[in-house]
Scaffold this motif. Structure first.
Motif, PDB file in Angstrom:
ATOM      1  N   GLU A   1       5.444  15.792  -3.371  1.00 19.45           N
ATOM      2  CA  GLU A   1       6.563  16.728  -3.544  1.00 19.45           C
ATOM      3  C   GLU A   1       7.056  16.724  -4.979  1.00 19.45           C
ATOM      4  OE1 GLU A   1       8.853  16.765   0.769  1.00 19.45           O
ATOM      5  OE2 GLU A   1       9.572  15.427  -0.804  1.00 19.45           O
ATOM      6  N   ARG A   2       7.249  15.537  -5.522  1.00 16.80           N
ATOM      7  CA  ARG A   2       7.724  15.423  -6.912  1.00 16.80           C
ATOM      8  C   ARG A   2       6.666  15.919  -7.889  1.00 16.80           C
ATOM      9  NH1 ARG A   2      11.207  16.540 -10.327  1.00 16.80           N
ATOM     10  NH2 ARG A   2      11.347  15.132 -12.093  1.00 16.80           N
TER      11      ARG A   2
ATOM     12  N   VAL B   1       4.614   9.981 -11.113  1.00 17.65           N
ATOM     13  CA  VAL B   1       5.074   9.879  -9.722  1.00 17.65           C
ATOM     14  C   VAL B   1       4.677   8.554  -9.068  1.00 17.65           C
ATOM     15  CG1 VAL B   1       5.161  12.379  -9.391  1.00 17.65           C
ATOM     16  CG2 VAL B   1       3.090  11.117  -8.724  1.00 17.65           C
ATOM     17  N   GLY B   2       4.078   7.659  -9.827  1.00 15.35           N
ATOM     18  CA  GLY B   2       3.776   6.330  -9.302  1.00 15.35           C
ATOM     19  C   GLY B   2       2.375   6.104  -8.802  1.00 15.35           C
ATOM     20  N   CYS B   3       1.497   7.081  -8.947  1.00 15.30           N
ATOM     21  CA  CYS B   3       0.100   6.891  -8.537  1.00 15.30           C
ATOM     22  C   CYS B   3      -0.643   6.186  -9.667  1.00 15.30           C
ATOM     23  CB  CYS B   3      -0.551   8.227  -8.213  1.00 15.30           C
ATOM     24  SG  CYS B   3       0.178   9.037  -6.779  1.00 15.30           S
ATOM     25  N   THR B   4      -1.603   5.366  -9.308  1.00 11.80           N
ATOM     26  CA  THR B   4      -2.347   4.618 -10.316  1.00 11.80           C
ATOM     27  C   THR B   4      -3.788   5.090 -10.448  1.00 11.80           C
ATOM     28  OG1 THR B   4      -2.868   2.922  -8.677  1.00 11.80           O
ATOM     29  CG2 THR B   4      -0.925   2.549 -10.055  1.00 11.80           C
TER      30      THR B   4
ATOM     31  N   LEU C   1      14.716   3.810   0.231  1.00 12.56           N
ATOM     32  CA  LEU C   1      14.148   3.177  -0.956  1.00 12.56           C
ATOM     33  C   LEU C   1      12.926   3.961  -1.429  1.00 12.56           C
ATOM     34  CD1 LEU C   1      14.035   0.714  -2.940  1.00 12.56           C
ATOM     35  CD2 LEU C   1      12.459  -0.308  -1.299  1.00 12.56           C
ATOM     36  N   MET C   2      12.080   4.396  -0.504  1.00 12.01           N
ATOM     37  CA  MET C   2      10.901   5.188  -0.874  1.00 12.01           C
ATOM     38  C   MET C   2      11.322   6.525  -1.477  1.00 12.01           C
ATOM     39  SD  MET C   2       8.004   4.592   2.033  1.00 12.01           S
ATOM     40  CE  MET C   2       8.964   4.216   3.489  1.00 12.01           C
ATOM     41  N   ASP C   3      12.349   7.149  -0.917  1.00 14.53           N
ATOM     42  CA  ASP C   3      12.839   8.418  -1.458  1.00 14.53           C
ATOM     43  C   ASP C   3      13.366   8.242  -2.874  1.00 14.53           C
ATOM     44  OD1 ASP C   3      12.250   9.773   0.902  1.00 14.53           O
ATOM     45  OD2 ASP C   3      14.310   9.625   1.670  1.00 14.53           O
ATOM     46  N   ARG C   4      14.074   7.164  -3.104  1.00 14.49           N
ATOM     47  CA  ARG C   4      14.718   6.924  -4.396  1.00 14.49           C
ATOM     48  C   ARG C   4      13.742   6.380  -5.449  1.00 14.49           C
ATOM     49  NH1 ARG C   4      18.281   3.722  -2.504  1.00 14.49           N
ATOM     50  NH2 ARG C   4      17.164   1.811  -2.992  1.00 14.49           N
ATOM     51  N   ASP C   5      12.901   5.428  -5.055  1.00 14.26           N
ATOM     52  CA  ASP C   5      12.030   4.728  -6.003  1.00 14.26           C
ATOM     53  C   ASP C   5      10.558   5.063  -5.796  1.00 14.26           C
ATOM     54  OD1 ASP C   5      14.313   3.537  -6.993  1.00 14.26           O
ATOM     55  OD2 ASP C   5      14.048   1.682  -5.875  1.00 14.26           O
ATOM     56  N   TYR C   6      10.269   6.319  -5.438  1.00 16.33           N
ATOM     57  CA  TYR C   6       8.898   6.734  -5.132  1.00 16.33           C
ATOM     58  C   TYR C   6       7.922   6.443  -6.267  1.00 16.33           C
ATOM     59  CZ  TYR C   6      10.058  10.632  -8.122  1.00 16.33           C
ATOM     60  OH  TYR C   6      10.439  11.376  -9.196  1.00 16.33           O
ATOM     61  N   SER C   7       8.397   6.422  -7.509  1.00 12.48           N
ATOM     62  CA  SER C   7       7.493   6.230  -8.645  1.00 12.48           C
ATOM     63  C   SER C   7       7.232   4.752  -8.949  1.00 12.48           C
ATOM     64  CB  SER C   7       8.048   6.921  -9.891  1.00 12.48           C
ATOM     65  OG  SER C   7       9.278   6.328 -10.286  1.00 12.48           O
TER      66      SER C   7
ATOM     67  N   THR D   1       2.857   6.904   8.847  1.00 11.47           N
ATOM     68  CA  THR D   1       2.843   5.558   8.287  1.00 11.47           C
ATOM     69  C   THR D   1       3.714   5.513   7.032  1.00 11.47           C
ATOM     70  OG1 THR D   1       0.954   5.975   6.833  1.00 11.47           O
ATOM     71  CG2 THR D   1       0.475   5.211   9.103  1.00 11.47           C
ATOM     72  N   PRO D   2       4.157   4.314   6.633  1.00  8.70           N
ATOM     73  CA  PRO D   2       4.931   4.210   5.399  1.00  8.70           C
ATOM     74  C   PRO D   2       4.162   4.748   4.186  1.00  8.70           C
ATOM     75  CG  PRO D   2       5.081   2.169   6.638  1.00  8.70           C
ATOM     76  CD  PRO D   2       4.076   3.032   7.335  1.00  8.70           C
ATOM     77  N   TYR D   3       2.874   4.457   4.112  1.00  3.54           N
ATOM     78  CA  TYR D   3       2.070   4.946   2.992  1.00  3.54           C
ATOM     79  C   TYR D   3       2.025   6.469   2.973  1.00  3.54           C
ATOM     80  CZ  TYR D   3      -1.880   5.931  -0.037  1.00  3.54           C
ATOM     81  OH  TYR D   3      -2.681   6.442  -1.035  1.00  3.54           O
ATOM     82  N   SER D   4       1.819   7.061   4.115  1.00  2.57           N
ATOM     83  CA  SER D   4       1.759   8.516   4.207  1.00  2.57           C
ATOM     84  C   SER D   4       3.094   9.137   3.795  1.00  2.57           C
ATOM     85  CB  SER D   4       1.395   8.919   5.633  1.00  2.57           C
ATOM     86  OG  SER D   4       1.313  10.305   5.745  1.00  2.57           O
ATOM     87  N   TYR D   5       4.195   8.558   4.246  1.00  2.00           N
ATOM     88  CA  TYR D   5       5.514   9.056   3.880  1.00  2.00           C
ATOM     89  C   TYR D   5       5.724   8.968   2.368  1.00  2.00           C
ATOM     90  CZ  TYR D   5      10.514   9.777   3.722  1.00  2.00           C
ATOM     91  OH  TYR D   5      11.761  10.281   3.424  1.00  2.00           O
ATOM     92  N   LEU D   6       5.372   7.830   1.789  1.00  2.00           N
ATOM     93  CA  LEU D   6       5.535   7.635   0.348  1.00  2.00           C
ATOM     94  C   LEU D   6       4.682   8.626  -0.442  1.00  2.00           C
ATOM     95  CD1 LEU D   6       6.647   6.060  -2.070  1.00  2.00           C
ATOM     96  CD2 LEU D   6       4.775   4.422  -1.744  1.00  2.00           C
ATOM     97  N   MET D   7       3.444   8.829  -0.013  1.00  2.00           N
ATOM     98  CA  MET D   7       2.583   9.772  -0.729  1.00  2.00           C
ATOM     99  C   MET D   7       3.102  11.210  -0.618  1.00  2.00           C
ATOM    100  SD  MET D   7       0.443   8.235  -2.533  1.00  2.00           S
ATOM    101  CE  MET D   7      -0.533   9.640  -3.040  1.00  2.00           C
ATOM    102  N   THR D   8       3.690  11.562   0.511  1.00  2.00           N
ATOM    103  CA  THR D   8       4.272  12.894   0.642  1.00  2.00           C
ATOM    104  C   THR D   8       5.420  13.061  -0.347  1.00  2.00           C
ATOM    105  OG1 THR D   8       3.634  13.012   2.962  1.00  2.00           O
ATOM    106  CG2 THR D   8       5.356  14.522   2.243  1.00  2.00           C
TER     107      THR D   8
END
Length: 141
Positions: A62-63, A82-85, A15-21, A51-58
């Motif tokens: 990348e994107r 890329v989903g950062c606020t 889900l994180m890989d697909r919906d990272y944004s 951590t999940p947060y670290s994985y998502l931010m990576t």
């Protein structure tokens, strides 16, 4: 950890890989994995080494690198794409993982990697945290 737990953790990671944004947080990811937030965080770190947060931010960085290489978006536009606020948090994490600021990365030439197949380039351009070995690093003995 059971095989069933790993399957559920991979579902959340996918889900994180697909919906990272998208706005993703630990409670939402834990629901996908059918776990409590605390158990999910501990299990994710044990299974994947971060951590999940670290994985998502990576994934987001990348994107972001790919979007910045194109050069048609500003750093701020890439940050939000890329989903950062927070531009400040995005820039800090980008600099930490990539070793240069998003503006510097966007400004320099990326022609050297143009002839490399995308599947190979992805391995060598993946953001690396301090202390992690790059694919071209000599093995630790």
């Amino acid at each position: 950890m059971t095989l069933e737990d790993l399957v559920r953790l991979r579902r959340a990671r996918d889900l994180m890989d697909r919906d990272y944004s998208e706005p993703l947080d630990v409670p939402a990811l834990a629901r996908v994995a059918l776990m409590s937030p605390g158990h999910f965080s501990r299990s994710f770190r044990a299974a994947f080494g971060e951590t999940p947060y670290s994985y998502l931010m990576t994934r987001r960085i990348e994107r972001a690198k790919a979007l910045l290489r194109r050069g048609d978006l500003t750093v701020t536009e890439v940050c939000f794409a890329v989903g950062c606020t927070s531009l400040g948090s995005f820039s800090s994490r980008f600099t930490e993982l990539v070793g240069e600021s998003p503006s510097s990365y966007r400004a320099r030439s990326h022609d050297d990697g143009a002839a490399i197949p995308a599947c190979v380039a992805k391995i060598y351009t993946r953001p690396v945290r301090n202390g992690e070995a790059r694919p071209d690093s000599p093995p630790l003995v």
